[in-house]
Scaffold this active site. Structure first.
Site, PDB file in Angstrom:
ATOM      1  N   GLY A 110       0.799  -1.218   0.000  1.00  0.00           N
ATOM      2  CA  GLY A 110       0.000   0.000   0.000  1.00  0.00           C
ATOM      3  C   GLY A 110       0.831   1.267   0.000  1.00  0.00           C
ATOM      4  O   GLY A 110       0.341   2.336   0.344  1.00  0.00           O
ATOM      5  N   SER A 111       2.100   1.154  -0.414  1.00  0.00           N
ATOM      6  CA  SER A 111       3.007   2.300  -0.362  1.00  0.00           C
ATOM      7  C   SER A 111       2.867   3.227  -1.558  1.00  0.00           C
ATOM      8  O   SER A 111       3.364   4.352  -1.537  1.00  0.00           O
ATOM      9  CB  SER A 111       4.455   1.811  -0.286  1.00  0.00           C
ATOM     10  OG  SER A 111       4.795   1.112  -1.470  1.00  0.00           O
ATOM     11  N   GLY A 112       2.232   2.740  -2.636  1.00  0.00           N
ATOM     12  CA  GLY A 112       2.121   3.542  -3.842  1.00  0.00           C
ATOM     13  C   GLY A 112       3.276   3.374  -4.798  1.00  0.00           C
ATOM     14  O   GLY A 112       3.377   4.098  -5.787  1.00  0.00           O
ATOM     15  N   LEU A 113       4.157   2.411  -4.523  1.00  0.00           N
ATOM     16  CA  LEU A 113       5.309   2.156  -5.392  1.00  0.00           C
ATOM     17  C   LEU A 113       5.118   0.898  -6.247  1.00  0.00           C
ATOM     18  O   LEU A 113       6.063   0.431  -6.870  1.00  0.00           O
ATOM     19  CB  LEU A 113       6.594   2.024  -4.562  1.00  0.00           C
ATOM     20  CG  LEU A 113       6.972   3.247  -3.722  1.00  0.00           C
ATOM     21  CD1 LEU A 113       8.288   3.002  -2.994  1.00  0.00           C
ATOM     22  CD2 LEU A 113       7.075   4.503  -4.576  1.00  0.00           C
ATOM     23  N   GLY A 114       3.891   0.371  -6.259  1.00  0.00           N
ATOM     24  CA  GLY A 114       3.614  -0.802  -7.087  1.00  0.00           C
ATOM     25  C   GLY A 114       4.034  -2.110  -6.462  1.00  0.00           C
ATOM     26  O   GLY A 114       4.412  -3.050  -7.163  1.00  0.00           O
ATOM     27  N   SER A 116       2.481  -4.713  -4.926  1.00  0.00           N
ATOM     28  CA  SER A 116       1.770  -5.960  -5.219  1.00  0.00           C
ATOM     29  C   SER A 116       2.140  -6.496  -6.602  1.00  0.00           C
ATOM     30  O   SER A 116       2.493  -7.674  -6.755  1.00  0.00           O
ATOM     31  CB  SER A 116       0.259  -5.749  -5.138  1.00  0.00           C
ATOM     32  OG  SER A 116      -0.136  -5.405  -3.826  1.00  0.00           O
ATOM     33  N   GLU A 148      -3.403 -10.689 -11.524  1.00  0.00           N
ATOM     34  CA  GLU A 148      -3.989  -9.726 -10.587  1.00  0.00           C
ATOM     35  C   GLU A 148      -5.392  -9.283 -10.981  1.00  0.00           C
ATOM     36  O   GLU A 148      -6.320  -9.317 -10.168  1.00  0.00           O
ATOM     37  CB  GLU A 148      -3.091  -8.495 -10.487  1.00  0.00           C
ATOM     38  CG  GLU A 148      -1.850  -8.676  -9.680  1.00  0.00           C
ATOM     39  CD  GLU A 148      -1.178  -7.343  -9.434  1.00  0.00           C
ATOM     40  OE1 GLU A 148      -1.434  -6.729  -8.375  1.00  0.00           O
ATOM     41  OE2 GLU A 148      -0.408  -6.894 -10.305  1.00  0.00           O
ATOM     42  N   ASP A 160       2.440  -1.015 -13.508  1.00  0.00           N
ATOM     43  CA  ASP A 160       3.377  -1.538 -12.518  1.00  0.00           C
ATOM     44  C   ASP A 160       4.046  -2.830 -12.972  1.00  0.00           C
ATOM     45  O   ASP A 160       5.241  -3.049 -12.753  1.00  0.00           O
ATOM     46  CB  ASP A 160       2.650  -1.790 -11.189  1.00  0.00           C
ATOM     47  CG  ASP A 160       2.088  -0.521 -10.583  1.00  0.00           C
ATOM     48  OD1 ASP A 160       2.429   0.570 -11.080  1.00  0.00           O
ATOM     49  OD2 ASP A 160       1.282  -0.621  -9.646  1.00  0.00           O
TER      50      ASP A 160
END
Length: 344
Positions: A110-114, A116, A148, A160
């Site tokens: 959930g960091s926003g850096l992709g 998952s 996904e 991502d």
């Protein structure tokens, strides 16, 4: 034999959100992104005990299953199981595999850096190394996307998976029918160094689920809601403009355009920003930042800012009044790769 892989996380520099269906299907999307030296890692060790063991070290989740041709998704380690299930079906395995799979990531989910999507790419690459699967870069990225978005039904875009697989600075175009074109950018070293010197990556201390934000964005596009759709159009245009600024090494104009992109991004969905994010952004701007934005879908996680390098420490000190932390980073040239080592 032990098989390992690592895949780089990414900063979405421009165009984020235009890679999400149905926008990319209706209008076409374009993003500018770059990978950094923060990674998702995977290790696979073949066993002969008729057991599948999955351990996500950073999440402190460990599960064991009897060897089977299908591991039912149940909300725990579904990304890991989704990769295995997809590979079994795609390559027609007739005998269950027995193995231990261990993963971890340098930053929180959930960091926003992709994180998952990058983890899915890393897991696919480790299996590819182990089983000698015939998967090229486009195959790997598209498979990660399918696992996904289709197999597991998780909401999100397409950038991502391709960023993690290809690595480096890329301008990626998205079309209908899941067609994606990756355009690697030939960046001069001094431009990369100047951009690094000008950027501050800041973890706001609040990870978030992108699902609700992306759902709102998708509904706005599907219903043709004027303000969000027009804002998304402008964000796509900014990807082309910012790519040109970057290739010319005009970091100041790149950063000013970044500020405009953030203003448009906030119009895509109501939950992209909040009072805390707005306060952090205002403080950064007051400390000299030309512009910045929340990385990824929004709502929390990492933010990044561009500033005159001589004012970088002033910006970092100003951000120290909040509870988050600055993360030092470097841009990377390589995408996901795997290797093997002999057991001793």
């Amino acid at each position: 034999m032990i098989y390992r892989s690592k895949a780089p996380l990414r900063l979405g520099l421009a165009g984020g959100g235009t890679d999400v269906s149905p926008y990319s299907d209706l209008y076409g999307g374009a993003v500018l992104n770059a990978t950094i030296d923060q990674y998702a890692y995977c290790t696979i060790e073949e066993t002969n005990d008729d057991i599948i063991e999955i351990y996500a070290v950073d999440l402190n989740f460990r599960k064991t299953y009897p060897s089977s041709l299908f591991l039912p998704p149940d909300g725990t380690l579904d990304l890991h199981k989704g990769v295995y299930n997809h590979l079994v079906k795609r390559f027609g395995f007739t005998k269950p595999l027995s193995f231990k799979l261990v993963t971890y990531c340098d930053v929180p989910p959930g960091s926003g850096l992709g994180t998952s999507s990058t983890m899915v790419v890393a897991i696919i690459r480790a299996f590819t190394e182990w089983l000698n699967l015939p998967l090229g870069d486009y195959d790997t990225a598209y498979m990660a996307y399918r696992i996904e978005r289709v197999d597991l039904g998780l909401r999100g875009g397409k950038q991502d998976q391709y960023a993690a697989t290809f690595g480096g600075f890329n301008f990626i175009e998205f079309y209908s029918n899941d067609r994606v074109v990756v355009n690697p950018l030939r960046m001069k070293r001094w431009i990369v160094d100047e951009l690094e010197a000008s950027m501050v990556l800041y973890y706001s201390g609040a990870s978030r689920s992108s699902d609700r934000i992306i759902l709102e964005q998708q509904k706005n596009t599907s219903s043709g809601k004027k303000i969000p759709v027009e804002a998304t159009h402008r964000i796509k245009e900014s990807a082309y403009i910012m790519k040109d600024f970057l290739l010319r090494g005009d970091i100041v104009q790149f950063a000013v355009a970044l500020d405009r992109e953030w203003e448009n991004k906030k119009k895509m969905a109501g939950s992209i920003t909040n009072r805390t994010i707005d306060k952090i952004y205002e403080t950064a701007r007051s400390a000299g930042a030309y512009g910045g934005k929340v990385s990824g879908a929004g709502g929390g996680g990492f933010m990044f800012f561009a500033v005159n390098p001589v004012k970088k420490l002033d910006l970092i000190n100003a951000l120290g009044h909040f509870s988050g932390k600055v993360l030092n980073f470097h841009f990377t040239e390589n995408g996901c790769y795997g290797w093997r080592i002999s057991e001793k």
